[in-house]
Design a protein around this motif. Structure first.
Motif, PDB file in Angstrom:
ATOM      1  N   ASN A 112     -20.293 -15.173  40.286  1.00  0.00           N
ATOM      2  CA  ASN A 112     -21.574 -14.778  40.877  1.00  0.00           C
ATOM      3  C   ASN A 112     -21.579 -13.321  41.320  1.00  0.00           C
ATOM      4  O   ASN A 112     -22.581 -12.635  41.191  1.00  0.00           O
ATOM      5  CB  ASN A 112     -21.920 -15.655  42.090  1.00  0.00           C
ATOM      6  CG  ASN A 112     -22.460 -17.000  41.680  1.00  0.00           C
ATOM      7  OD1 ASN A 112     -22.897 -17.191  40.556  1.00  0.00           O
ATOM      8  ND2 ASN A 112     -22.403 -17.947  42.596  1.00  0.00           N
ATOM      9  N   ILE A 113     -20.455 -12.840  41.838  1.00  0.00           N
ATOM     10  CA  ILE A 113     -20.452 -11.475  42.357  1.00  0.00           C
ATOM     11  C   ILE A 113     -19.973 -10.441  41.338  1.00  0.00           C
ATOM     12  O   ILE A 113     -20.270  -9.268  41.479  1.00  0.00           O
ATOM     13  CB  ILE A 113     -19.637 -11.349  43.667  1.00  0.00           C
ATOM     14  CG1 ILE A 113     -18.164 -11.694  43.477  1.00  0.00           C
ATOM     15  CG2 ILE A 113     -20.248 -12.193  44.753  1.00  0.00           C
ATOM     16  CD1 ILE A 113     -17.298 -11.453  44.695  1.00  0.00           C
ATOM     17  N   ILE A 114     -19.252 -10.886  40.306  1.00  0.00           N
ATOM     18  CA  ILE A 114     -18.729  -9.945  39.321  1.00  0.00           C
ATOM     19  C   ILE A 114     -19.437 -10.063  37.971  1.00  0.00           C
ATOM     20  O   ILE A 114     -19.496  -9.124  37.213  1.00  0.00           O
ATOM     21  CB  ILE A 114     -17.197 -10.135  39.143  1.00  0.00           C
ATOM     22  CG1 ILE A 114     -16.504  -9.810  40.464  1.00  0.00           C
ATOM     23  CG2 ILE A 114     -16.650  -9.265  38.030  1.00  0.00           C
ATOM     24  CD1 ILE A 114     -15.028 -10.081  40.480  1.00  0.00           C
ATOM     25  N   GLY A 115     -19.986 -11.211  37.675  1.00  0.00           N
ATOM     26  CA  GLY A 115     -20.623 -11.406  36.385  1.00  0.00           C
ATOM     27  C   GLY A 115     -19.735 -12.227  35.477  1.00  0.00           C
ATOM     28  O   GLY A 115     -19.133 -13.196  35.915  1.00  0.00           O
ATOM     29  N   ASN A 116     -19.602 -11.829  34.240  1.00  0.00           N
ATOM     30  CA  ASN A 116     -18.784 -12.562  33.272  1.00  0.00           C
ATOM     31  C   ASN A 116     -17.316 -12.387  33.594  1.00  0.00           C
ATOM     32  O   ASN A 116     -16.628 -11.563  33.011  1.00  0.00           O
ATOM     33  CB  ASN A 116     -19.073 -12.094  31.844  1.00  0.00           C
ATOM     34  CG  ASN A 116     -20.450 -12.498  31.412  1.00  0.00           C
ATOM     35  OD1 ASN A 116     -20.984 -13.485  31.892  1.00  0.00           O
ATOM     36  ND2 ASN A 116     -21.051 -11.712  30.536  1.00  0.00           N
ATOM     37  N   PHE A 117     -16.840 -13.179  34.494  1.00  0.00           N
ATOM     38  CA  PHE A 117     -15.468 -13.085  34.973  1.00  0.00           C
ATOM     39  C   PHE A 117     -14.735 -14.350  34.573  1.00  0.00           C
ATOM     40  O   PHE A 117     -15.236 -15.442  34.776  1.00  0.00           O
ATOM     41  CB  PHE A 117     -15.468 -12.946  36.511  1.00  0.00           C
ATOM     42  CG  PHE A 117     -14.099 -12.920  37.109  1.00  0.00           C
ATOM     43  CD1 PHE A 117     -13.339 -11.775  37.077  1.00  0.00           C
ATOM     44  CD2 PHE A 117     -13.572 -14.043  37.710  1.00  0.00           C
ATOM     45  CE1 PHE A 117     -12.076 -11.730  37.634  1.00  0.00           C
ATOM     46  CE2 PHE A 117     -12.310 -14.034  38.268  1.00  0.00           C
ATOM     47  CZ  PHE A 117     -11.565 -12.869  38.235  1.00  0.00           C
ATOM     48  N   ASP A 118     -13.565 -14.196  33.999  1.00  0.00           N
ATOM     49  CA  ASP A 118     -12.746 -15.339  33.622  1.00  0.00           C
ATOM     50  C   ASP A 118     -11.447 -15.280  34.404  1.00  0.00           C
ATOM     51  O   ASP A 118     -10.559 -14.512  34.075  1.00  0.00           O
ATOM     52  CB  ASP A 118     -12.480 -15.341  32.121  1.00  0.00           C
ATOM     53  CG  ASP A 118     -11.616 -16.524  31.689  1.00  0.00           C
ATOM     54  OD1 ASP A 118     -11.406 -17.448  32.492  1.00  0.00           O
ATOM     55  OD2 ASP A 118     -11.166 -16.510  30.533  1.00  0.00           O
TER      56      ASP A 118
END
Length: 123
Positions: A112-118
């Motif tokens: 939610n805070i970084i975006g496309n984060f895995d």
């Protein structure tokens, strides 16, 4: 230079956090979000804030830690979307570790805070 670390993604630690006024410190819990590979080559680690101040309704991005006792926390707590770095050598102690359920919530918060984060590469 290599640094030795025993902290993993989802570990709950205590750090001496400075007051916003810059006058004094308070011991505060935080959750490790950097992996050992990152920590191996840096003096710092990346942490996410933990708070026992739970508002109703929650502020945007706050996530309730369901298994707070298993994480070693003294009170019901939340993960706050406040990311900061901290010297590894300044960590006072490790309280515990987030359960897999709470790690999944942490993953969602980071997305939610970084975006496309895995974060799967961090575990």
């Amino acid at each position: 230079m290599l640094f030795m670390t025993n902290y993993n993604f989802g570990d709950v630690v205590i750090v001496p956090f400075p007051f916003s006024s810059g006058m004094g410190i308070k011991k505060r819990p935080a959750v490790v979000i950097s992996n050992q590979q990152y920590q191996k080559y840096r003096r710092d680690m990346i942490l996410l804030a933990v708070s026992s101040r739970i508002r109703d309704p929650l502020d945007y991005g706050d996530v309730v830690i369901q298994d707070w006792q298993e994480a070693g926390l003294l009170k019901p707590s939340i993960l706050k979307p406040l990311v900061f770095t901290f010297e590894q050598s300044s960590v006072l102690t490790q309280l515990g570790r987030l359960t897999s359920t709470d790690k999944m919530q942490l993953d969602k918060l980071l997305k939610n805070i970084i975006g496309n984060f895995d974060s799967s590469s961090l575990h």
